[in-house]
Design an enzyme around this catalytic site. Sequence first.
Site, PDB file in Angstrom:
ATOM      1  N   ASP A   1      -2.725  11.580  -3.017  1.00  0.00           N
ATOM      2  CA  ASP A   1      -2.813  13.018  -3.250  1.00  0.00           C
ATOM      3  C   ASP A   1      -3.152  13.259  -4.723  1.00  0.00           C
ATOM      4  O   ASP A   1      -2.498  12.707  -5.613  1.00  0.00           O
ATOM      5  CB  ASP A   1      -1.480  13.689  -2.892  1.00  0.00           C
ATOM      6  CG  ASP A   1      -1.188  13.559  -1.397  1.00  0.00           C
ATOM      7  OD1 ASP A   1      -2.142  13.512  -0.605  1.00  0.00           O
ATOM      8  OD2 ASP A   1       0.005  13.490  -1.023  1.00  0.00           O
TER       9      ASP A   1
ATOM     10  N   THR B   1     -10.500   3.051   4.470  1.00  0.00           N
ATOM     11  CA  THR B   1      -9.346   3.821   4.931  1.00  0.00           C
ATOM     12  C   THR B   1      -9.860   4.984   5.784  1.00  0.00           C
ATOM     13  O   THR B   1     -11.075   5.244   5.839  1.00  0.00           O
ATOM     14  CB  THR B   1      -8.559   4.396   3.734  1.00  0.00           C
ATOM     15  OG1 THR B   1      -9.265   5.534   3.226  1.00  0.00           O
ATOM     16  CG2 THR B   1      -8.377   3.377   2.619  1.00  0.00           C
TER      17      THR B   1
ATOM     18  N   GLU C   1       4.740   4.837   3.972  1.00  0.00           N
ATOM     19  CA  GLU C   1       4.213   6.149   4.367  1.00  0.00           C
ATOM     20  C   GLU C   1       5.381   7.082   4.611  1.00  0.00           C
ATOM     21  O   GLU C   1       6.275   6.804   5.402  1.00  0.00           O
ATOM     22  CB  GLU C   1       3.347   5.999   5.627  1.00  0.00           C
ATOM     23  CG  GLU C   1       2.921   7.292   6.288  1.00  0.00           C
ATOM     24  CD  GLU C   1       2.201   8.271   5.367  1.00  0.00           C
ATOM     25  OE1 GLU C   1       1.215   7.888   4.731  1.00  0.00           O
ATOM     26  OE2 GLU C   1       2.665   9.426   5.270  1.00  0.00           O
TER      27      GLU C   1
ATOM     28  N   GLU D   1       0.861  -1.193   0.000  1.00  0.00           N
ATOM     29  CA  GLU D   1       0.000   0.000   0.000  1.00  0.00           C
ATOM     30  C   GLU D   1       0.895   1.240   0.000  1.00  0.00           C
ATOM     31  O   GLU D   1       1.772   1.374   0.860  1.00  0.00           O
ATOM     32  CB  GLU D   1      -0.923   0.028   1.234  1.00  0.00           C
ATOM     33  CG  GLU D   1      -1.899   1.215   1.177  1.00  0.00           C
ATOM     34  CD  GLU D   1      -2.673   1.445   2.474  1.00  0.00           C
ATOM     35  OE1 GLU D   1      -2.245   0.965   3.540  1.00  0.00           O
ATOM     36  OE2 GLU D   1      -3.701   2.148   2.408  1.00  0.00           O
TER      37      GLU D   1
ATOM     38  N   TYR E   1      -9.525   8.171   5.136  1.00  0.00           N
ATOM     39  CA  TYR E   1     -10.138   9.154   4.234  1.00  0.00           C
ATOM     40  C   TYR E   1     -11.487   8.652   3.726  1.00  0.00           C
ATOM     41  O   TYR E   1     -12.418   9.427   3.539  1.00  0.00           O
ATOM     42  CB  TYR E   1      -9.197   9.451   3.052  1.00  0.00           C
ATOM     43  CG  TYR E   1      -8.279  10.615   3.324  1.00  0.00           C
ATOM     44  CD1 TYR E   1      -7.443  10.608   4.436  1.00  0.00           C
ATOM     45  CD2 TYR E   1      -8.236  11.719   2.493  1.00  0.00           C
ATOM     46  CE1 TYR E   1      -6.596  11.672   4.702  1.00  0.00           C
ATOM     47  CE2 TYR E   1      -7.391  12.784   2.742  1.00  0.00           C
ATOM     48  CZ  TYR E   1      -6.574  12.757   3.852  1.00  0.00           C
ATOM     49  OH  TYR E   1      -5.740  13.810   4.119  1.00  0.00           O
TER      50      TYR E   1
END
Length: 212
Positions: A118, A191, A69, A44, A193
Amino acid sequence: MRQRHKPWADDFLRDNQQLVVPNPGQHKSNWQAAFKNDHPVHIEIGTGKGQFITGMAKQKPDINFIGIELAKSIIVSAAQEVKNAGVENVLLLNEDASDLREFFSANEADVIYLNFSDPWPKNRHEKRRLTYHAFLEQYKEILTNAGEIVLKTDNRGLFEYSLVSLSKFGMTLEEVTIDLHDLNDPLNVMTEYEVKFSAKGQPIYRCKARFV
Ligand code: SAM
């Protein structure tokens, strides 16, 4: 994703190197050894606070999940989420995912998840979108022949751009939906978001794509 300064983050990362892997390039070509099994690897990109990867790890204990991340203050939250859940099939990388070939060799992964990446809406930032063709070239290299990309987003512009980019790259699109939650898929793991935007009534876009 909002970042808060966490002065304890460096100490936390130093004390949790079995979960947040330092120098991940050393495991290139050999991630299964890092997991001590021969299960398939799913990656991911932009793991955020770890809700998705933790949920997936619970749902699929026979898959090795690697979450990447960039933000230190965010990956420590992901690491806490993974630890609290007690799952052992997750490793995290506090790295920039701009060239995955630093960490993975050819055919090393089966799935790449791009969750609420993004959107970079300005034309001059197209090269930063994670479905820009230069990224797809990397993904093609590190994924197995039957490997797939799974993309979820609330951003219609990024979704439309991605469908075109993936298609132009010769990928086969599957399971394209403009309202994922309308499908009531019991296997869908949300998730952070996704929770936030769906609570506001925004549709969630999802597609899967293969190179064959
Ligand atoms: N995937 C999470 C979700 O859906 O809730 C977080 C989405 S947030 C919009 C994007 C995340 O990607 C942020 O946590 C950001 O720090 C991370 N990110 C952005 N660029 C990255 C990069 N080049 N490498 C790794 N992570 C990145």
